[in-house]
Design a protein around this motif. Structure first.
Motif, PDB file in Angstrom:
ATOM      1  N   THR A  49     -28.561 -10.858  -9.908  1.00 41.06           N
ATOM      2  CA  THR A  49     -29.523  -9.965  -9.255  1.00 41.06           C
ATOM      3  C   THR A  49     -30.500 -10.751  -8.397  1.00 41.06           C
TER       4      THR A  49
ATOM      5  N   LYS B 168     -25.240  -1.251  -5.035  1.00 45.95           N
ATOM      6  CA  LYS B 168     -25.259  -1.679  -6.424  1.00 45.95           C
ATOM      7  C   LYS B 168     -24.070  -1.061  -7.128  1.00 45.95           C
TER       8      LYS B 168
ATOM      9  N   ASP C 227     -32.422  -2.177 -10.149  1.00 42.73           N
ATOM     10  CA  ASP C 227     -31.869  -3.176  -9.231  1.00 42.73           C
ATOM     11  C   ASP C 227     -31.667  -2.568  -7.845  1.00 42.73           C
TER      12      ASP C 227
END
Length: 474
Positions: free
Chosen positions: A20, A41, A48
């Motif tokens: 990440t 994602k 995130d």
């Protein structure tokens, strides 16, 4: 028609390897170079994805083989990649980790479906030559996967980095695209659901941008950005013929649906909001933390979030809680998931900033309360069958979704019959999810509109029926 779409999948060997941070660093570094970066994602995730959107300056879409058919997945990717210089997909979990022993719905499967080169981030703590064996194994483990490079994370010094590079270069043909040192202080702190959200980080997005700029500078210093971009450009051309994301023609705004989006509630997939607009909704952003009165709405969408972090402020906003309860009792179509479900219960039990356990009043639509636990009470993909029809789902429909909640519903289901029978997942417990009162639906399951295509049109239709029954707005 074939089109060149530069793209990469950033993967890791497991959660916590640093993929990440690397994804955010690359998104911001390339954006600062003037490139248009389309962030994605893999899998169900809001936090995130939110950070990736800030890093790239562009909405982040979630791609997942569990939710999306092959056609929908490719169409969504192609639509969002349009006009971008680079499409950057952050994976989840380990590269080959899926929902079963075959790795179904893994990051590797997504990379194969997109024919995207993969860059693997490896935590090299206390390893040297063994890393070469790991790289070689990953490169040959599944046919059709194109491992285009590795980023070595948490390296201990120049000697360590030298041995790592020589080992990988001698025993594999996979290039090393960068080596990151151990970072003494994580620029973006973590907690139980991953990265701390931008809503709670420092004073908001400004401090988040400072952290992202620091990550970009780290990437400029330690990663070979030119080689990484070249790997993305070596991706094979894709057939560019994306189908429309939503069925039918876009409808003009005919109803007004409010959605709570503030520091406490902000878990919304962009496609869910887009689907409502496509179906004919004007969306109005609302807050349960503000004292501002709400405008008249024909429907209400309560997404997920962190109500436990703002429980005291929510409980203190009595007029809004009373208003939500009154709207539900009057029959307004209300759809709530996870945090929104917690808001509609009678109370939320959680610890305050000083560590003391408190009980905070919520809207009180359902005769239940929720309490925060030390361990997850629901985690992963969900699959449910609709046993009781609602304004949002038809009886017999299969609903694919996901859940990730540390809260537990405290109520016997005898007094609260559920509308969903869980084939996979926990829901509110005892094999069920989805409470229904009047036209209010609430549960722990999160949905993605492209996986449940009837949800948005049904929501808008229910809102239109409500509006028709109320007459013209004042």
């Amino acid at each position: 028609m074939q089109q060149q779409i530069p793209r990469l999948v950033l993967a890791g060997l497991s959660g916590g390897t640093g993929k990440t941070i690397v994804s955010l660093a690359l998104a911001r570094a390339f954006s600062r170079r003037g490139l248009a970066v389309a962030p994605f994602k893999k899998g169900p995730d809001y936090i995130d994805a939110r950070w990736l959107a800030i890093a790239a300056g562009r909405d982040c879409s979630n791609l997942d083989p569990f939710f999306h058919t092959e056609a929908v997945l490719r169409s969504l990717f192609l639509h969002r990649a349009q006009g971008a210089d680079l499409s950057l997909v952050e994976g989840n979990r380990g590269l080959f980790d899926g929902k079963d022993a075959k790795g179904s719905c893994s990051t590797a499967e997504l990379a194969r479906r997109l024919a995207a080169p993969v860059i693997l981030t490896i935590d090299c703590t206390k390893m040297t030559r063994t890393v070469a064996a790991i790289v070689q194994g990953c490169a040959s483990f599944e046919p059709g996967l194109k491992l285009s490079g590795v980023v070595l994370n948490r390296t201990a010094g120049e000697r360590h980095r030298s041995v790592l590079r020589r080992s990988i270069e001698e025993y594999t043909d996979i290039p090393v695209l960068g080596m990151l040192p151990k970072i003494a202080v994580n620029p973006i702190p973590e907690r139980h659901m991953g990265l701390l959200s931008d809503q709670e980080f420092g004073t908001g997005v400004d401090d988040g941008n400072a952290a992202l700029n620091a990550l970009a500078e780290t990437a400029e210093q330690w990663l070979d950005l030119d080689a990484i971009l070249a790997a993305a450009h070596r991706a094979s051309p894709m057939k560019y013929a994306p189908a429309p994301l939503f069925s039918g023609a876009a409808q003009p705004p005919a109803v007004r649906i409010g959605y709570v989006h503030d520091e406490a509630f902000w878990f919304y997939y962009p496609e869910n909001l887009e689907a409502l607009r496509h179906a004919g909704a004007e969306l109005v952003r609302l807050s349960v933390l503000s004292g501002e009165p709400w405008p008249d709405v024909d429907g209400l969408y309560l997404g997920g979030g962190f109500p436990e972090m703002f429980a005291e402020r929510i409980a203190a906003n009595g007029p809004v809680l009373t208003h939500i309860r009154a709207l539900s009792r009057a029959g307004l179509p209300i759809y709530a998931e996870c945090g929104g479900f917690m808001l509609l219960c009678q109370a939320l039990e959680c610890r305050s900033a000083d560590g003391a356990m408190g009980r905070y009043a919520m809207a009180g639509v359902f005769p239940a309360s929720t309490t925060l636990c030390a361990r997850p009470q629901g985690l992963g993909y969900t699959e449910a069958v609709v046993e009781v029809a609602s304004p949002f789902f038809r009886e017999g429909e299969t609903v694919l979704g996901h859940e990730f909640h540390y809260s537990l519903c405290l109520a016997g289901q005898g007094s609260m019959p559920t509308t969903l029978r869980m084939r996979r997942g926990s829901g509110i417990g005892q094999g069920g999810d989805g409470l229904l009162y009047e036209n209010t639906f609430a549960g722990y399951t999160h949905i993605h509109a492209l996986a449940v295509p009837e949800w948005a049109p049904r929501f808008v239709a229910a809102a239109a029926q409500w509006r028709g029954s109320r007459g013209p707005r004042a």
